[in-house]
Design a protein around this motif. Structure first.
Motif, PDB file in Angstrom:
ATOM      1  N   MET A   1       0.825  -1.217   0.000  1.00 55.44           N
ATOM      2  CA  MET A   1       0.000   0.000   0.000  1.00 55.44           C
ATOM      3  C   MET A   1       0.856   1.263   0.000  1.00 55.44           C
ATOM      4  O   MET A   1       0.415   2.318  -0.441  1.00 55.44           O
ATOM      5  N   THR A   2       2.105   1.153   0.477  1.00 59.02           N
ATOM      6  CA  THR A   2       2.993   2.324   0.486  1.00 59.02           C
ATOM      7  C   THR A   2       3.211   2.821  -0.942  1.00 59.02           C
ATOM      8  O   THR A   2       3.167   4.015  -1.214  1.00 59.02           O
ATOM      9  N   ARG A   3       3.461   1.876  -1.834  1.00 62.72           N
ATOM     10  CA  ARG A   3       3.689   2.230  -3.237  1.00 62.72           C
ATOM     11  C   ARG A   3       2.446   2.918  -3.822  1.00 62.72           C
ATOM     12  O   ARG A   3       2.546   3.888  -4.571  1.00 62.72           O
ATOM     13  N   LEU A   4       1.272   2.428  -3.468  1.00 65.08           N
ATOM     14  CA  LEU A   4       0.031   3.026  -3.978  1.00 65.08           C
ATOM     15  C   LEU A   4      -0.145   4.456  -3.469  1.00 65.08           C
ATOM     16  O   LEU A   4      -0.560   5.347  -4.208  1.00 65.08           O
ATOM     17  N   LEU A   5       0.177   4.649  -2.195  1.00 65.57           N
ATOM     18  CA  LEU A   5       0.080   5.988  -1.609  1.00 65.57           C
ATOM     19  C   LEU A   5       0.981   6.968  -2.360  1.00 65.57           C
ATOM     20  O   LEU A   5       0.562   8.076  -2.723  1.00 65.57           O
ATOM     21  N   LEU A   6       2.225   6.550  -2.576  1.00 68.64           N
ATOM     22  CA  LEU A   6       3.174   7.435  -3.255  1.00 68.64           C
ATOM     23  C   LEU A   6       2.768   7.656  -4.714  1.00 68.64           C
ATOM     24  O   LEU A   6       2.948   8.742  -5.259  1.00 68.64           O
ATOM     25  N   ASN A   7       2.213   6.621  -5.348  1.00 71.19           N
ATOM     26  CA  ASN A   7       1.696   6.762  -6.716  1.00 71.19           C
ATOM     27  C   ASN A   7       0.624   7.825  -6.800  1.00 71.19           C
ATOM     28  O   ASN A   7       0.594   8.653  -7.713  1.00 71.19           O
ATOM     29  N   ARG A   8      -0.312   7.755  -5.865  1.00 73.31           N
ATOM     30  CA  ARG A   8      -1.402   8.727  -5.828  1.00 73.31           C
ATOM     31  C   ARG A   8      -0.851  10.148  -5.692  1.00 73.31           C
ATOM     32  O   ARG A   8      -1.290  11.072  -6.383  1.00 73.31           O
ATOM     33  N   ALA A   9       0.119  10.310  -4.793  1.00 69.35           N
ATOM     34  CA  ALA A   9       0.710  11.636  -4.570  1.00 69.35           C
ATOM     35  C   ALA A   9       1.416  12.112  -5.839  1.00 69.35           C
ATOM     36  O   ALA A   9       1.300  13.285  -6.225  1.00 69.35           O
ATOM     37  N   ASN A  10       2.124  11.211  -6.503  1.00 69.47           N
ATOM     38  CA  ASN A  10       2.833  11.588  -7.731  1.00 69.47           C
ATOM     39  C   ASN A  10       1.873  11.961  -8.846  1.00 69.47           C
ATOM     40  O   ASN A  10       2.130  12.882  -9.616  1.00 69.47           O
ATOM     41  N   GLU A  11       0.760  11.258  -8.929  1.00 69.84           N
ATOM     42  CA  GLU A  11      -0.222  11.541  -9.979  1.00 69.84           C
ATOM     43  C   GLU A  11      -0.857  12.910  -9.800  1.00 69.84           C
ATOM     44  O   GLU A  11      -1.045  13.672 -10.739  1.00 69.84           O
ATOM     45  N   VAL A  12      -1.196  13.215  -8.551  1.00 71.80           N
ATOM     46  CA  VAL A  12      -1.994  14.413  -8.293  1.00 71.80           C
ATOM     47  C   VAL A  12      -1.129  15.677  -8.234  1.00 71.80           C
ATOM     48  O   VAL A  12      -1.595  16.766  -8.540  1.00 71.80           O
TER      49      VAL A  12
END
Lengths: 226, 299
Positions: free
Chosen positions: B135-146
């Motif tokens: 889930m850490t990777r998903l969190l950082l992905n979301r931040a990078n996308e937005v």
């Protein structure tokens, strides 16, 4: 005798037949299967005389078709008799039909097969309510007369197409109208009937939530009166 | 400080370079059931659960893939009847351990624990997606996308959850993620957890954040009333709750200038397509912990 859900479905949809579950009809074609709303059968069905173009071709399209009613309102209860029509779904395989039918009527085919083979023991409303915890624990306090009135109204044919297999409790049957009843269980191994009834093996969460509202209202009324 | 891949490598029960191979391992005699909360009010609530099921089904890993819901159909009491497979993996699409994963799902599926044998089936009950290290990777992905252009050294990452004073476990998954990113992942000047119903409150975001850029990621499974309506009001993006329509443009207005800061607001983490892999991660983690054939009536 078919032993799996997929084999039962394939046997059910033999060429030259038009089958039905809930408000949808299904039939086999030379290239796959077609599904339409029962009200559109004259227009889209195999005897329509017109080779209509499908409006949808993926099983997941059924999920969207079943999601909203004709007024674009959410249908949380898929067995409510308000499936909108005006679509023709063409599917390439029996696996795709199985998936699509489970979006229109979740577990509808499977529940009938399991019930017909004696694999389902219906759960009376009291049993369902008494096992609730958290915010629904209070539903165990519903009175017999409240439960009876609630089921008669909430589960009426105009609200839900499922046939109820359970009672209020072992000693208290639900006074059901004819449309909500089901003939006796068929012999084990029997094939899916032409029109598969939707079965209700135990109260759904919508009814449990409605039971909570009934109990909470009575408690509030009693508190206000005291 | 390390990169997210190195962190995952140290926390996954298998080497990170073997992850995809392990996740794609065929389980042709098994079924997968993904359990979601669902809603009788919000038509979008069950979408992410269905979409992750679509992704996994398309890969042909399992013989059968199904979803079941607490508030929608099919119910948990019905879903096992829909499956012919003798082995069934159940993965809760829930963000944390708590009331649902430890009480409601066990009761409704009539499970005895991690492995249950009933009516000729072996049911293997996995951990919820939200507590998996991926889930850490998903969190950082979301931040990078937005907020792709916001310098991390001048950014606060806020992970927002529901929170409840009734259950300590409900915030643990978020606290664990925040602690991990704070301590081990390079980049953000500040990383904090906030909640809707317990302190630190998301409505205090502008006093809690020390940086000029603030990136808010809701740690929820679906975009529903909380992420469309409640949190935007708490952030000050909306004055009052608006309709929970899918077409809401709340996520497309970034960055928002509020309180002298640039505020970036993302959609719920559970809508990230990579969550399908986290569901498979939990299946693989279950087999690593309990053995691939534990409880099976047949090899």
């Amino acid at each position: 005798m078919p032993t799996s859900i997929i084999d039962s479905l394939a046997a059910w949809l033999k060429p030259g037949t038009v089958r039905r579950i809930g408000e949808v009809n299904i039939w086999k074609t030379t290239s796959g299967y077609r599904v339409c709303h029962t009200a559109d059968l004259v227009r889209f069905g195999p005897d329509s005389g017109a080779d209509a173009l499908p409006t949808h071709t993926l099983p997941i399209d059924a999920r969207q078709l079943a999601k909203l009613d004709a007024e674009r309102k959410f249908r949380p209860l898929k067995s409510a008799p308000n499936l909108s029509g005006d679509w023709l779904l063409e599917l390439p395989s029996i696996e795709a039909v199985r998936e699509a039918l489970d979006y229109f009527y979740p577990a509808g085919i499977a529940l009938w097969l399991r019930w017909a083979n004696g694999k389902i023991a219906p759960m009376h409303l009291r049993q369902t309510l008494n096992r609730q915890t958290g915010m629904y624990r209070v539903t165990g306090l519903i009175r017999d007369e409240e439960a009876t009135a609630l089921v008669q109204e909430a589960c009426a044919p105009e609200n839900c197409r499922r046939k109820i297999l359970w009672e209020i409790s072992e000693d208290l049957p639900v006074p059901l109208v004819r449309e909500k009843r089901l003939e006796a269980s068929p012999a084990p191994g029997v094939e899916l009937p032409e029109n598969v009834p939707l079965l209700c093996c135990e109260a759904c969460n919508i009814l449990v939530a409605a039971a909570r509202a009934v109990v909470k209202k009575r408690m509030a009324d009693e508190a206000a009166a005291s | 400080m390390q990169c997210v891949e190195a962190i995952e490598d140290s926390r996954l029960p298998y080497p990170i370079h073997k992850r995809i191979e392990i996740l794609m391992t065929p389980r042709k005699h098994s079924a997968l059931v993904i359990i979601g909360h669902g809603s009788t009010l919000n038509p979008d609530s069950s979408d992410p659960t269905y979409q992750h099921a679509d992704t996994i089904r398309s890969r042909g890993i399992f013989a059968e893939v199904a979803c079941a819901f607490w508030k929608e159909e099919p119910s948990m009491r019905e879903v096992l009847h829909m499956l012919d497979s003798e082995v069934v993996y159940v993965v809760p699409n829930f963000i944390s351990e708590g009331y649902f994963t430890r009480e409601v799902i066990l009761r409704e599926l009539q499970l005895d624990g991690p492995v249950t044998q009933r009516d000729g089936k072996t049911i293997r009950y996995c951990d919820p997606v939200g507590i998996h290290p991926s889930m850490t990777r998903l969190l950082l992905n979301r931040a990078n996308e937005v907020a792709p252009d916001a310098p991390r050294s001048e950014s606060t990452l806020i992970v927002v959850g529901h929170g409840t004073t009734l259950n300590e476990q409900s915030t643990k998954a978020i606290k664990d993620q925040v602690k991990l990113i704070q301590q081990e992942i390079e980049g953000f000047a500040q990383v904090i957890d906030t909640y809707m119903e317990e302190p630190p409150l998301i409505s205090d975001w502008y006093t809690l954040s020390t940086q000029p850029n603030v990136i808010v990621v809701p740690f929820f499974i679906a975009d529903g009333l909380h992420s469309y309506q409640d949190i935007p009001v708490m952030l000050g993006l909306e004055k009052e709750p608006t309709e929970a329509a899918s077409a809401r443009s709340i996520f497309r207005q970034n960055p928002n200038r509020l309180h002298g800061k640039s505020l970036y607001y993302s959609s719920a983490i559970g809508t990230e397509p990579m969550l399908a892999d986290v569901i498979l991660d939990q299946v693989a983690a279950f087999d690593t912990l309990h053995g691939e054939t534990a409880g099976n009536s047949q090899p």
